[in-house]
Motif scaffolding. Sequence first.
Motif, PDB file in Angstrom:
ATOM      1  N   ARG A 103       0.804  -1.208   0.000  1.00 49.51           N
ATOM      2  CA  ARG A 103       0.000   0.000   0.000  1.00 49.51           C
ATOM      3  C   ARG A 103       0.842   1.266   0.000  1.00 49.51           C
ATOM      4  N   ARG A 104       1.950   1.279   0.702  1.00 47.80           N
ATOM      5  CA  ARG A 104       2.783   2.476   0.758  1.00 47.80           C
ATOM      6  C   ARG A 104       3.406   2.765  -0.602  1.00 47.80           C
ATOM      7  N   ARG A 105       3.936   1.728  -1.222  1.00 50.23           N
ATOM      8  CA  ARG A 105       4.572   1.893  -2.522  1.00 50.23           C
ATOM      9  C   ARG A 105       3.538   2.255  -3.593  1.00 50.23           C
ATOM     10  N   LEU A 106       2.374   1.640  -3.513  1.00 45.62           N
ATOM     11  CA  LEU A 106       1.335   1.946  -4.496  1.00 45.62           C
ATOM     12  C   LEU A 106       0.808   3.366  -4.339  1.00 45.62           C
ATOM     13  N   THR A 107       0.746   3.874  -3.119  1.00 45.24           N
ATOM     14  CA  THR A 107       0.316   5.258  -2.941  1.00 45.24           C
ATOM     15  C   THR A 107       1.345   6.223  -3.520  1.00 45.24           C
ATOM     16  N   ILE A 108       2.631   5.894  -3.382  1.00 42.10           N
ATOM     17  CA  ILE A 108       3.675   6.739  -3.977  1.00 42.10           C
ATOM     18  C   ILE A 108       3.533   6.748  -5.493  1.00 42.10           C
ATOM     19  N   VAL A 109       3.286   5.565  -6.089  1.00 44.47           N
ATOM     20  CA  VAL A 109       3.103   5.483  -7.540  1.00 44.47           C
ATOM     21  C   VAL A 109       1.876   6.284  -7.964  1.00 44.47           C
ATOM     22  N   ALA A 110       0.795   6.191  -7.211  1.00 42.93           N
ATOM     23  CA  ALA A 110      -0.421   6.944  -7.547  1.00 42.93           C
ATOM     24  C   ALA A 110      -0.165   8.443  -7.462  1.00 42.93           C
ATOM     25  N   VAL A 111       0.579   8.889  -6.461  1.00 37.84           N
ATOM     26  CA  VAL A 111       0.885  10.318  -6.329  1.00 37.84           C
ATOM     27  C   VAL A 111       1.755  10.781  -7.497  1.00 37.84           C
ATOM     28  N   LEU A 112       2.742   9.966  -7.877  1.00 36.68           N
ATOM     29  CA  LEU A 112       3.610  10.352  -8.990  1.00 36.68           C
ATOM     30  C   LEU A 112       2.832  10.430 -10.306  1.00 36.68           C
ATOM     31  N   LEU A 113       1.952   9.468 -10.535  1.00 36.18           N
ATOM     32  CA  LEU A 113       1.167   9.503 -11.767  1.00 36.18           C
ATOM     33  C   LEU A 113       0.156  10.650 -11.763  1.00 36.18           C
ATOM     34  N   SER A 114      -0.360  10.987 -10.592  1.00 38.96           N
ATOM     35  CA  SER A 114      -1.251  12.144 -10.528  1.00 38.96           C
ATOM     36  C   SER A 114      -0.474  13.440 -10.767  1.00 38.96           C
ATOM     37  N   MET A 115       0.798  13.458 -10.385  1.00 37.05           N
ATOM     38  CA  MET A 115       1.630  14.630 -10.689  1.00 37.05           C
ATOM     39  C   MET A 115       1.817  14.782 -12.186  1.00 37.05           C
ATOM     40  N   VAL A 116       1.873  13.661 -12.913  1.00 36.21           N
ATOM     41  CA  VAL A 116       1.978  13.729 -14.373  1.00 36.21           C
ATOM     42  C   VAL A 116       0.736  14.403 -14.940  1.00 36.21           C
ATOM     43  N   LEU A 117      -0.431  13.983 -14.457  1.00 37.96           N
ATOM     44  CA  LEU A 117      -1.672  14.599 -14.942  1.00 37.96           C
ATOM     45  C   LEU A 117      -1.757  16.069 -14.544  1.00 37.96           C
ATOM     46  N   LEU A 118      -1.317  16.384 -13.340  1.00 47.86           N
ATOM     47  CA  LEU A 118      -1.323  17.766 -12.878  1.00 47.86           C
ATOM     48  C   LEU A 118      -0.374  18.623 -13.713  1.00 47.86           C
ATOM     49  N   SER A 119       0.790  18.076 -14.055  1.00 44.17           N
ATOM     50  CA  SER A 119       1.732  18.847 -14.865  1.00 44.17           C
ATOM     51  C   SER A 119       1.155  19.117 -16.251  1.00 44.17           C
ATOM     52  N   GLN A 120       0.393  18.172 -16.785  1.00 46.48           N
ATOM     53  CA  GLN A 120      -0.257  18.397 -18.080  1.00 46.48           C
ATOM     54  C   GLN A 120      -1.275  19.528 -17.982  1.00 46.48           C
ATOM     55  N   TRP A 121      -2.036  19.569 -16.914  1.00 46.27           N
ATOM     56  CA  TRP A 121      -3.043  20.608 -16.707  1.00 46.27           C
ATOM     57  C   TRP A 121      -2.376  21.980 -16.530  1.00 46.27           C
ATOM     58  N   ILE A 122      -1.296  22.007 -15.734  1.00 49.14           N
ATOM     59  CA  ILE A 122      -0.575  23.272 -15.518  1.00 49.14           C
ATOM     60  C   ILE A 122       0.065  23.747 -16.819  1.00 49.14           C
ATOM     61  N   TYR A 123       0.600  22.815 -17.594  1.00 50.44           N
ATOM     62  CA  TYR A 123       1.214  23.181 -18.867  1.00 50.44           C
ATOM     63  C   TYR A 123       0.179  23.818 -19.793  1.00 50.44           C
ATOM     64  N   GLY A 124      -1.011  23.273 -19.824  1.00 52.18           N
ATOM     65  CA  GLY A 124      -2.070  23.861 -20.655  1.00 52.18           C
ATOM     66  C   GLY A 124      -2.368  25.291 -20.246  1.00 52.18           C
ATOM     67  N   ASP A 125      -2.417  25.537 -18.939  1.00 48.59           N
ATOM     68  CA  ASP A 125      -2.651  26.904 -18.455  1.00 48.59           C
ATOM     69  C   ASP A 125      -1.501  27.832 -18.815  1.00 48.59           C
ATOM     70  N   ILE A 126      -0.276  27.344 -18.689  1.00 45.77           N
ATOM     71  CA  ILE A 126       0.893  28.177 -18.993  1.00 45.77           C
ATOM     72  C   ILE A 126       0.915  28.538 -20.480  1.00 45.77           C
ATOM     73  N   VAL A 127       0.627  27.549 -21.334  1.00 44.27           N
ATOM     74  CA  VAL A 127       0.614  27.809 -22.777  1.00 44.27           C
ATOM     75  C   VAL A 127      -0.464  28.838 -23.118  1.00 44.27           C
ATOM     76  N   GLU A 128      -1.626  28.700 -22.530  1.00 44.88           N
ATOM     77  CA  GLU A 128      -2.697  29.659 -22.792  1.00 44.88           C
ATOM     78  C   GLU A 128      -2.315  31.066 -22.332  1.00 44.88           C
ATOM     79  N   TYR A 129      -1.701  31.169 -21.154  1.00 42.81           N
ATOM     80  CA  TYR A 129      -1.275  32.479 -20.646  1.00 42.81           C
ATOM     81  C   TYR A 129      -0.195  33.087 -21.536  1.00 42.81           C
ATOM     82  N   LEU A 130       0.782  32.286 -21.960  1.00 43.22           N
ATOM     83  CA  LEU A 130       1.869  32.824 -22.793  1.00 43.22           C
ATOM     84  C   LEU A 130       1.358  33.259 -24.159  1.00 43.22           C
ATOM     85  N   ARG A 131       0.360  32.570 -24.678  1.00 45.15           N
ATOM     86  CA  ARG A 131      -0.215  32.987 -25.959  1.00 45.15           C
ATOM     87  C   ARG A 131      -0.986  34.298 -25.807  1.00 45.15           C
ATOM     88  N   LEU A 132      -1.722  34.419 -24.703  1.00 47.17           N
ATOM     89  CA  LEU A 132      -2.478  35.657 -24.492  1.00 47.17           C
ATOM     90  C   LEU A 132      -1.568  36.855 -24.249  1.00 47.17           C
TER      91      LEU A 132
END
Length: 130
Positions: free
Chosen positions: A18-47
């Motif tokens: 469970r401990r190792r799997l929670t770390i993996v889940a947090v890391l994979l959620s960081m991947v999704l979060l980085s994609q979301w943040i990147y979309g916001d950054i690209v939109e801001y830089l274009r504007l």
Amino acid sequence: MVRQVRSFILWTLIYRFRRRLTIVAVLLSMVLLSQWIYGDIVEYLRLSENVAYLSYALAGKWIIIFSNIAISAYLILTMFRKEEKKDKKNRTKEKKKEEKVLSVDTLSDRERSFLTRKIRSEAEILMDKK
């Protein structure tokens, strides 16, 4: 019956790691979060018309994604490795503790005499009797 056994095995593995799997889940959620943040950054830089910084944002996003995926893959692949390393560490710690406890300075005179005494086997004792 097969479903119940399969479910039992799955939940046992989840509980065990469970401990190792929670770390993996947090890391994979960081991947999704980085994609979301990147979309916001690209939109801001274009504007704001600062398109020159898009290459840095893209490089940062992919570094975060690849590092998190690599760490997750390592954690998953080493999940079923035997835990011999922990046993070796525990053994060395126990040996160090024993060495500290059994130093010559802490022994009494009688115990020191046993250190220098020759230990004879039963065969030697029987040979001496004849």
